[in-house]
Design a protein around this motif. Structure first.
Motif, PDB file in Angstrom:
ATOM      1  N   HIS A   3       0.830  -1.209   0.000  1.00 24.05           N
ATOM      2  CA  HIS A   3       0.000   0.000   0.000  1.00 24.05           C
ATOM      3  C   HIS A   3       0.865   1.260   0.000  1.00 24.05           C
ATOM      4  O   HIS A   3       0.597   2.211  -0.725  1.00 24.05           O
ATOM      5  CB  HIS A   3      -0.927  -0.017   1.215  1.00 24.05           C
TER       6      HIS A   3
ATOM      7  N   LEU B  10       1.076   4.201  -2.933  1.00 23.78           N
ATOM      8  CA  LEU B  10       0.806   5.576  -2.515  1.00 23.78           C
ATOM      9  C   LEU B  10       1.983   6.488  -2.874  1.00 23.78           C
ATOM     10  O   LEU B  10       1.791   7.566  -3.431  1.00 23.78           O
ATOM     11  CB  LEU B  10       0.544   5.620  -1.000  1.00 23.78           C
TER      12      LEU B  10
ATOM     13  N   GLY C 298       2.161   6.993  -6.668  1.00 26.35           N
ATOM     14  CA  GLY C 298       1.086   7.882  -7.099  1.00 26.35           C
ATOM     15  C   GLY C 298       1.373   9.339  -6.774  1.00 26.35           C
ATOM     16  O   GLY C 298       1.191  10.225  -7.614  1.00 26.35           O
TER      17      GLY C 298
ATOM     18  N   THR D 188      -2.545  11.808 -14.531  1.00 24.83           N
ATOM     19  CA  THR D 188      -3.592  10.787 -14.589  1.00 24.83           C
ATOM     20  C   THR D 188      -3.109   9.461 -14.017  1.00 24.83           C
ATOM     21  O   THR D 188      -3.796   8.820 -13.211  1.00 24.83           O
ATOM     22  CB  THR D 188      -4.055  10.583 -16.048  1.00 24.83           C
TER      23      THR D 188
ATOM     24  N   ILE E  88      -2.935   9.675 -10.238  1.00 28.35           N
ATOM     25  CA  ILE E  88      -4.260   9.558  -9.615  1.00 28.35           C
ATOM     26  C   ILE E  88      -4.729   8.102  -9.639  1.00 28.35           C
ATOM     27  O   ILE E  88      -5.277   7.600  -8.654  1.00 28.35           O
ATOM     28  CB  ILE E  88      -5.263  10.494 -10.314  1.00 28.35           C
ATOM     29  N   LEU E  89      -4.483   7.410 -10.757  1.00 26.66           N
ATOM     30  CA  LEU E  89      -4.879   6.006 -10.841  1.00 26.66           C
ATOM     31  C   LEU E  89      -4.148   5.157  -9.824  1.00 26.66           C
ATOM     32  O   LEU E  89      -4.709   4.181  -9.295  1.00 26.66           O
ATOM     33  CB  LEU E  89      -4.626   5.470 -12.263  1.00 26.66           C
TER      34      LEU E  89
ATOM     35  N   LEU F 171      -3.399   6.063  -6.878  1.00 31.95           N
ATOM     36  CA  LEU F 171      -3.999   6.316  -5.571  1.00 31.95           C
ATOM     37  C   LEU F 171      -5.383   5.692  -5.412  1.00 31.95           C
ATOM     38  O   LEU F 171      -5.869   5.550  -4.299  1.00 31.95           O
ATOM     39  CB  LEU F 171      -4.080   7.816  -5.317  1.00 31.95           C
ATOM     40  N   LEU F 172      -6.028   5.354  -6.515  1.00 29.55           N
ATOM     41  CA  LEU F 172      -7.376   4.767  -6.451  1.00 29.55           C
ATOM     42  C   LEU F 172      -7.370   3.314  -6.174  1.00 29.55           C
ATOM     43  O   LEU F 172      -6.612   2.547  -6.253  1.00 29.55           O
ATOM     44  CB  LEU F 172      -8.134   5.034  -7.756  1.00 29.55           C
TER      45      LEU F 172
END
Length: 189
Positions: free
Chosen positions: A73, A77, A80, A182, A185-186, A188-189
């Motif tokens: 994780h 993170l 990202g 982009t 952000i992906l 982090l999702l």
């Protein structure tokens, strides 16, 4: 016979993983290439990314017995956030018209920028290495495949971005920044 098919299965699995991890290097390469990059810089950046794709999973494999869920994780993170930082800066600089006034920590031509870019695309290799360390994967085959895929995918991305950037002209840096943002952000999702 069974041992040979197990070895082939492991090779195929590691090859697919190496290509998947190399896609980060490809996407980053497209983004950087759109800003315009010399062939020498393509070789340097790709070599460092390939090296990081060897070192990071190796360190991960060695640490494979410790905290794999937490580090997986944290790695996603971190990657990202780094990509969002780099992409956001490229977007802002393109709208301001800084004409290359890039701080050294995000300039791929500096040692710090080079390391930052390589780290941002190879940090996920560390978490994959942790998982592979728990499954006793072939270490030499793993790091060689990861390094080759990371280096090759970054060369392809940088060359593709360079060609696209020439077509887009002054919008190349904005498009490259948007791509990096982009992908960040992906992550982090």
């Amino acid at each position: 016979m069974l041992e040979a098919s197990l070895h082939e299965g492991q090779l195929l699995t590691l090859l697919i993983m190496a290509l998947a991890l190399g896609m980060d290097a490809f996407s980053l390469g497209v983004g950087i290439g759109m800003r315009g990059i010399r062939l020498l810089d393509i070789l340097k950046l790709s070599a460092v990314i390939g090296l990081f794709h060897v070192i990071m999973p190796l360190v991960g494999i060695v640490a494979g017995q410790y905290m794999s869920l937490l580090l997986g994780h944290v790695a996603a993170l971190t990657a990202g956030l780094l990509l969002i930082l780099l992409g956001g800066h490229m977007l802002i600089a393109s709208f301001r018209g800084d004409g290359g006034a890039t701080p050294s920590f995000v300039d791929h031509r500096t040692t710090g920028g080079l390391m930052l870019f390589a780290l941002s695309v190879s940090v996920d290799s560390f978490s994959v290495g942790i998982s592979l360390g728990m499954f006793a994967a072939d270490v030499v085959m793993t790091i060689l495949l990861f390094g080759l895929a990371g280096g090759l995918m970054s060369v392809l991305g940088l060359l593709a971005g360079r060609r696209i950037g020439r077509s887009l002209g002054s919008y190349g840096e904005a498009a490259g920044g948007a791509i990096l943002l982009t992908f960040g952000i992906l992550f982090l999702l």
